[in-house]
Design an enzyme around this catalytic site. Sequence first.
Site, PDB file in Angstrom:
ATOM      1  N   ASP A 123      83.663  -3.842  26.659  1.00 35.39           N
ATOM      2  CA  ASP A 123      83.834  -2.904  25.549  1.00 35.39           C
ATOM      3  C   ASP A 123      82.488  -2.651  24.885  1.00 35.39           C
ATOM      4  O   ASP A 123      81.714  -3.585  24.626  1.00 35.39           O
ATOM      5  CB  ASP A 123      84.834  -3.494  24.555  1.00 35.39           C
ATOM      6  CG  ASP A 123      84.899  -2.696  23.278  1.00 35.39           C
ATOM      7  OD1 ASP A 123      85.453  -1.582  23.316  1.00 35.39           O
ATOM      8  OD2 ASP A 123      84.382  -3.183  22.250  1.00 35.39           O
ATOM      9  N   ASP A 146      86.997   8.505  23.947  1.00 38.41           N
ATOM     10  CA  ASP A 146      88.432   8.729  23.775  1.00 38.41           C
ATOM     11  C   ASP A 146      88.690   9.218  22.352  1.00 38.41           C
ATOM     12  O   ASP A 146      88.327   8.539  21.386  1.00 38.41           O
ATOM     13  CB  ASP A 146      89.185   7.424  24.012  1.00 38.41           C
ATOM     14  CG  ASP A 146      90.686   7.627  24.179  1.00 38.41           C
ATOM     15  OD1 ASP A 146      91.229   8.546  23.527  1.00 38.41           O
ATOM     16  OD2 ASP A 146      91.308   6.874  24.944  1.00 38.41           O
ATOM     17  N   THR A 220      80.466  16.472  33.249  1.00 37.93           N
ATOM     18  CA  THR A 220      81.249  15.305  33.635  1.00 37.93           C
ATOM     19  C   THR A 220      82.707  15.699  33.839  1.00 37.93           C
ATOM     20  O   THR A 220      83.139  16.796  33.484  1.00 37.93           O
ATOM     21  CB  THR A 220      81.167  14.210  32.569  1.00 37.93           C
ATOM     22  OG1 THR A 220      81.821  14.670  31.377  1.00 37.93           O
ATOM     23  CG2 THR A 220      79.719  13.861  32.242  1.00 37.93           C
ATOM     24  N   LYS A 221      83.477  14.770  34.396  1.00 38.41           N
ATOM     25  CA  LYS A 221      84.902  14.998  34.633  1.00 38.41           C
ATOM     26  C   LYS A 221      85.618  15.385  33.339  1.00 38.41           C
ATOM     27  O   LYS A 221      86.378  16.356  33.298  1.00 38.41           O
ATOM     28  CB  LYS A 221      85.526  13.753  35.242  1.00 38.41           C
ATOM     29  CG  LYS A 221      87.039  13.814  35.390  1.00 38.41           C
ATOM     30  CD  LYS A 221      87.582  12.502  35.936  1.00 38.41           C
ATOM     31  CE  LYS A 221      89.092  12.515  35.998  1.00 38.41           C
ATOM     32  NZ  LYS A 221      89.623  11.215  36.501  1.00 38.41           N
ATOM     33  N   PHE A 222      85.355  14.635  32.253  1.00 35.62           N
ATOM     34  CA  PHE A 222      86.056  14.889  31.000  1.00 35.62           C
ATOM     35  C   PHE A 222      85.566  16.180  30.350  1.00 35.62           C
ATOM     36  O   PHE A 222      86.350  16.919  29.765  1.00 35.62           O
ATOM     37  CB  PHE A 222      85.889  13.701  30.056  1.00 35.62           C
ATOM     38  CG  PHE A 222      86.607  12.474  30.529  1.00 35.62           C
ATOM     39  CD1 PHE A 222      87.987  12.375  30.429  1.00 35.62           C
ATOM     40  CD2 PHE A 222      85.913  11.425  31.108  1.00 35.62           C
ATOM     41  CE1 PHE A 222      88.662  11.257  30.877  1.00 35.62           C
ATOM     42  CE2 PHE A 222      86.574  10.301  31.559  1.00 35.62           C
ATOM     43  CZ  PHE A 222      87.955  10.223  31.446  1.00 35.62           C
ATOM     44  N   GLU A 223      84.280  16.465  30.482  1.00 37.13           N
ATOM     45  CA  GLU A 223      83.765  17.713  29.930  1.00 37.13           C
ATOM     46  C   GLU A 223      84.352  18.902  30.690  1.00 37.13           C
ATOM     47  O   GLU A 223      84.744  19.906  30.084  1.00 37.13           O
ATOM     48  CB  GLU A 223      82.238  17.741  30.019  1.00 37.13           C
ATOM     49  CG  GLU A 223      81.627  19.008  29.428  1.00 37.13           C
ATOM     50  CD  GLU A 223      80.120  19.007  29.468  1.00 37.13           C
ATOM     51  OE1 GLU A 223      79.512  19.967  28.961  1.00 37.13           O
ATOM     52  OE2 GLU A 223      79.540  18.044  29.999  1.00 37.13           O
TER      53      GLU A 223
END
Length: 242
Positions: A123, A146, A220-223
């Site tokens: 973390d 997140d 990126t994947k999330f972007e």
Amino acid sequence: MTDFDRKMQSTFDDGLDYPRLGSVSFRRGTLTDNQATTWETHWPTYGRELADEEIDIEEWFGRKDHPTILEIGSGTGTSTAAMAPLEPSYNIIAVEIYKPGLAKLLGAIVREDIPNIRMVRGDGIEVLNRMIPDGALAGVRIFFPDPWPKARHHKRRIIQSGTLRLLADKLRPGGVLHVATDHADYAAWISELTNVEPSLEFMGWPWEDAPILTDRQVITKFEGKGLRQEHTITEFLWRKRS
């Protein structure tokens, strides 16, 4: 019981707000055979697990007097692997919980011979608090964390007043904090915190003379998911005051 099997929650006594994660669920995932072989062979060189031991950065990278950037939540390492070769004089430490994501980044490091990346599995707040010396970092990157969109989960968001204090402690004078999000409510949340930490000077976006690379280079994947949903990308930059 390993660090990944027990509850991890730092306790701070400064009265500020920190992410309240409770018991962290580590998504173990499955590695391919090639990833497993690469992990077994190369992880001892390029990676380490969360521990109660400060990292000797110069010893780990095998070189002295090179500034260090920490990326919290590196995911599959797409952006990390794209940016590191453009910053060969910087040490890059990628922090991520998800083992398959680290395995994918490790594969890129080995395959593309990227010498200036190291990885920590854990973390981000725990890694900062327990493994990074104060004043050790020239930069911190937190890309698309997140958003924890439900109101009852807002306390889990990584950007909090206490996190900004912790980040400021780990940055050296002039060091840069770079945060990006595609979630409108989270962007509004961060906007309310831009000036909460007095040792961080909010520089806005863009910052043309930033001392570290602030162009994320790749989507990126999330972007990409956010852009397909016509989300607006909001970026934040701070500088550690001298």
